[in-house]
Design a protein around this motif. Structure first.
Motif, PDB file in Angstrom:
ATOM      1  N   VAL A  94      -0.847  12.564   2.382  1.00 41.60           N
ATOM      2  CA  VAL A  94      -0.911  11.469   3.145  1.00 41.60           C
ATOM      3  C   VAL A  94       0.379  11.180   3.915  1.00 41.60           C
ATOM      4  CG1 VAL A  94      -1.236   8.742   2.812  1.00 41.60           C
ATOM      5  CG2 VAL A  94      -2.510  10.266   1.317  1.00 41.60           C
ATOM      6  N   HIS A  95       1.533  11.640   3.105  1.00 42.45           N
ATOM      7  CA  HIS A  95       2.691  11.088   3.675  1.00 42.45           C
ATOM      8  C   HIS A  95       3.063  12.302   4.628  1.00 42.45           C
ATOM      9  CE1 HIS A  95       3.538   7.692   0.999  1.00 42.45           C
ATOM     10  NE2 HIS A  95       4.571   7.632   1.751  1.00 42.45           N
ATOM     11  N   ALA A  96       2.648  13.672   4.346  1.00 40.99           N
ATOM     12  CA  ALA A  96       2.947  14.489   5.531  1.00 40.99           C
ATOM     13  C   ALA A  96       2.460  14.193   6.629  1.00 40.99           C
ATOM     14  CB  ALA A  96       2.406  15.947   4.982  1.00 40.99           C
ATOM     15  N   SER A 126       3.134   1.920  12.088  1.00 39.44           N
ATOM     16  CA  SER A 126       4.171   1.522  10.847  1.00 39.44           C
ATOM     17  C   SER A 126       3.709   2.277   9.678  1.00 39.44           C
ATOM     18  CB  SER A 126       3.773   0.279  10.488  1.00 39.44           C
ATOM     19  OG  SER A 126       3.123  -0.187   9.454  1.00 39.44           O
ATOM     20  N   HIS A 127       4.651   3.010   8.841  1.00 40.24           N
ATOM     21  CA  HIS A 127       4.545   3.803   7.699  1.00 40.24           C
ATOM     22  C   HIS A 127       3.376   3.235   7.017  1.00 40.24           C
ATOM     23  CE1 HIS A 127       5.764   6.877   5.044  1.00 40.24           C
ATOM     24  NE2 HIS A 127       5.866   5.833   3.990  1.00 40.24           N
ATOM     25  N   GLY A 128       3.465   2.081   6.450  1.00 39.25           N
ATOM     26  CA  GLY A 128       2.506   1.408   5.344  1.00 39.25           C
ATOM     27  C   GLY A 128       1.051   1.541   6.286  1.00 39.25           C
ATOM     28  N   VAL A 153       0.619   4.016  -2.450  1.00 33.86           N
ATOM     29  CA  VAL A 153       0.427   5.734  -2.210  1.00 33.86           C
ATOM     30  C   VAL A 153       1.468   6.657  -2.786  1.00 33.86           C
ATOM     31  CG1 VAL A 153       0.170   7.208  -0.164  1.00 33.86           C
ATOM     32  CG2 VAL A 153      -0.701   5.110  -0.051  1.00 33.86           C
ATOM     33  N   HIS A 154       2.943   6.004  -2.815  1.00 31.04           N
ATOM     34  CA  HIS A 154       3.867   6.768  -3.590  1.00 31.04           C
ATOM     35  C   HIS A 154       3.579   6.865  -4.894  1.00 31.04           C
ATOM     36  CE1 HIS A 154       6.959   4.727  -0.780  1.00 31.04           C
ATOM     37  NE2 HIS A 154       6.452   5.754  -0.276  1.00 31.04           N
ATOM     38  N   ALA A 155       2.971   6.114  -5.754  1.00 27.72           N
ATOM     39  CA  ALA A 155       2.533   6.427  -7.100  1.00 27.72           C
ATOM     40  C   ALA A 155       1.382   7.146  -7.110  1.00 27.72           C
ATOM     41  CB  ALA A 155       2.192   5.090  -7.761  1.00 27.72           C
ATOM     42  N   ILE A 174       0.773  -1.308  -0.025  1.00 29.84           N
ATOM     43  CA  ILE A 174      -0.019  -0.103   0.048  1.00 29.84           C
ATOM     44  C   ILE A 174       0.969   1.193  -0.025  1.00 29.84           C
ATOM     45  CG2 ILE A 174      -1.495   1.436   1.845  1.00 29.84           C
ATOM     46  CD1 ILE A 174      -3.289   0.102   0.275  1.00 29.84           C
ATOM     47  N   ASP A 175       1.947   1.194   0.759  1.00 27.63           N
ATOM     48  CA  ASP A 175       2.805   2.423   0.532  1.00 27.63           C
ATOM     49  C   ASP A 175       3.319   2.556  -0.818  1.00 27.63           C
ATOM     50  OD1 ASP A 175       4.512   4.345   1.621  1.00 27.63           O
ATOM     51  OD2 ASP A 175       6.174   3.043   1.951  1.00 27.63           O
ATOM     52  N   ALA A 176       3.754   1.620  -1.298  1.00 26.79           N
ATOM     53  CA  ALA A 176       4.249   1.904  -2.651  1.00 26.79           C
ATOM     54  C   ALA A 176       3.138   2.367  -3.676  1.00 26.79           C
ATOM     55  CB  ALA A 176       4.721   0.426  -3.223  1.00 26.79           C
ATOM     56  N   ALA A 235      -0.269   3.471   8.372  1.00 23.85           N
ATOM     57  CA  ALA A 235      -0.520   5.086   8.526  1.00 23.85           C
ATOM     58  C   ALA A 235      -1.017   5.335   7.331  1.00 23.85           C
ATOM     59  CB  ALA A 235       0.393   5.816   9.044  1.00 23.85           C
ATOM     60  N   ASN A 236       0.001   5.102   6.020  1.00 29.72           N
ATOM     61  CA  ASN A 236      -0.658   5.669   4.684  1.00 29.72           C
ATOM     62  C   ASN A 236      -1.956   5.038   4.431  1.00 29.72           C
ATOM     63  OD1 ASN A 236       1.601   7.330   3.871  1.00 29.72           O
ATOM     64  ND2 ASN A 236       2.803   5.585   3.564  1.00 29.72           N
ATOM     65  N   ALA A 237      -2.298   3.577   4.632  1.00 31.08           N
ATOM     66  CA  ALA A 237      -3.301   3.078   4.164  1.00 31.08           C
ATOM     67  C   ALA A 237      -4.556   3.637   4.847  1.00 31.08           C
ATOM     68  CB  ALA A 237      -3.238   1.575   4.547  1.00 31.08           C
TER      69      ALA A 237
HETATM   70 ZN   LIG Z   1       5.982   5.930   1.805  1.00 31.54          ZN
END
Ligand SMILES: [Zn+2]
Length: 383
Positions: free
Chosen positions: A262-264, A276-278, A197-199, A193-195, A280-282
């Motif tokens: 999302v990342h901020a 965990s980062h992923g 969100v990056h895209a 999911i992190d990947a 949190a993003n999800a």
């Molecule tokens: Zn990330």
């Protein structure tokens, strides 16, 4: 069209069993004393040992620093930098997910220029070349193997500090899909999911360019088609290959286009609550996408197409259809639905929002955001 420039100043090597290339890379560059920076888990799984043997095959000797934790701290960077100095290392092999790579980049800076990683916080403080890094990702992933950022947690401030410089891009990225076949389901889901969100964030960023769009779209295609199947069965080598390649493409996209709200907002959740980062993003993704919908110029429809079977987009598409798909995806992947479920408490929202506003990602988010907006978004994500 806005001006843009782009360069990929590194060698990216993909292939099953491609970690064997370590031997050749060391010989070619006359590096013979690499410090492997990794976490305990990869030592337990025997992956670190494999790398040590490959280094020995090159007639060299590796030292291992395997104390990198999730959301790695300033103190861990200090310890790893000391290990680097004491071993007389001439290069770094970063082995693992985003955390070991972040530590490797930070060590690469302080090993050459001294001081503490905190001295380099921000966007323009790295004076020049850092220690050469061979990055070997074992998740798909952070894309950190191709990015120019390192994110380190400063516990004294409950803050995740970012150092940005194109000097931080590892010289080599070795993408070996066999290394991600032993991931657990929850890690595959969260890092995948992190990947994604990056895209998505790179694609919607105000700093996006035709170059970053090309990488972001390919990343969404690969991840959209494979995230569910890879999480369901991590021994699926084809899905693993697609996820690893997709996360690298997403990394290339956001290395230049940056990210968004999302990342901020995810980084303070790591800093304050160690989420965990992923994950949190999800949790934040659907909430922020709903908020950003006002700025949409047709890209939501394209993103939707990459995430649904057979790319079937209804003629009467509206952004809420994409929000629905993102919410369903999070539930299907078994990721917690809201911030309450991961232990976040409302009293910290104002402080987290203040920290989120310090992120450069706020500035490139497609919808202009104030502190009050960010507070409301956190509240909404509480559930
Ligand atoms: Zn990330």
């Amino acid at each position: 069209m806005k001006e843009f420039s782009f360069s990929v100043p590194q060698d990216i090597i993909f292939g099953e069993g491609s970690i064997k290339k370590v031997e050749e890379i060391l010989k070619k560059n006359n590096w013979c004393k690499p410090l492997i920076i990794s976490g305990k888990n990869l030592t337990r799984l025997g992956v670190a040992d494999k790398i040590i043997k490959l280094v020995e095959k090159a007639g060299c000797k590796a030292e291992l620093f395997n104390e990198v934790e999730a959301n790695p701290s300033v103190e861990t960077v200090e310890k790893a930098a000391l290990a680097f100095k004491e071993s007389g290392a001439d290069s770094i092999i970063a082995l693992g997910g985003g955390s070991p790579m972040d530590v490797a980049k930070a060590v690469g800076i302080v090993a050459v220029y001294g001081g503490n990683i905190k001295d380099y916080e921000g966007g323009s403080k790295v004076p020049g070349k850092i220690t050469p890094i061979i990055a070997i990702p074992t998740t798909a992933g952070t894309g950190s193997e191709v990015t120019a950022f390192t994110v380190i947690t400063d516990h004294a401030r409950n803050y995740k500090l970012t150092v940005f410089s194109y000097e931080l891009i590892p010289q080599y990225a070795i993408l070996d899909p066999e290394l991600i076949l032993s991931l657990s389901g929850p890690i595959a889901a969260a890092t995948g999911i992190d990947a994604l969100v990056h895209a998505i964030e790179a694609y919607l960023s105000k700093a996006a360019s035709p170059f970053t769009d090309a990488f972001a779209e390919k990343a969404m295609e690969l991840i959209g088609e494979n995230l569910r199947s890879f999480t369901a069965d991590r021994t699926n080598l084809l899905a693993a290959s697609a996820m690893l390649t997709g996360s690298m493409f997403a990394g290339l996209a956001f290395a230049y286009a940056r990210l968004g709200n999302v990342h901020a907002m995810a980084h303070p959740l790591g800093g304050f609550f160690n989420v965990s980062h992923g994950v949190a993003n999800a949790i934040l993704l659907p909430v922020v996408m709903e908020y950003n919908a006002l700025s949409d110029k047709g890209r939501y429809k394209k993103i939707y197409g990459y995430l649904v079977p057979d790319r079937k987009v209804p003629e009467d598409f509206t952004p809420d259809l994409l929000i629905k798909v993102l919410k369903e995806m999070t539930v299907n992947l078994g990721i917690p639905k809201n911030l309450q479920e991961v232990g976040v408490t409302e009293d910290m929202i104002p402080a987290m929002a203040e920290d989120a506003m310090k992120s450069g990602n706020i500035l490139v988010n497609p919808r202009q955001s104030t502190l009050e907006d960010i507070i409301l978004l956190y509240k909404k994500a509480m559930g």
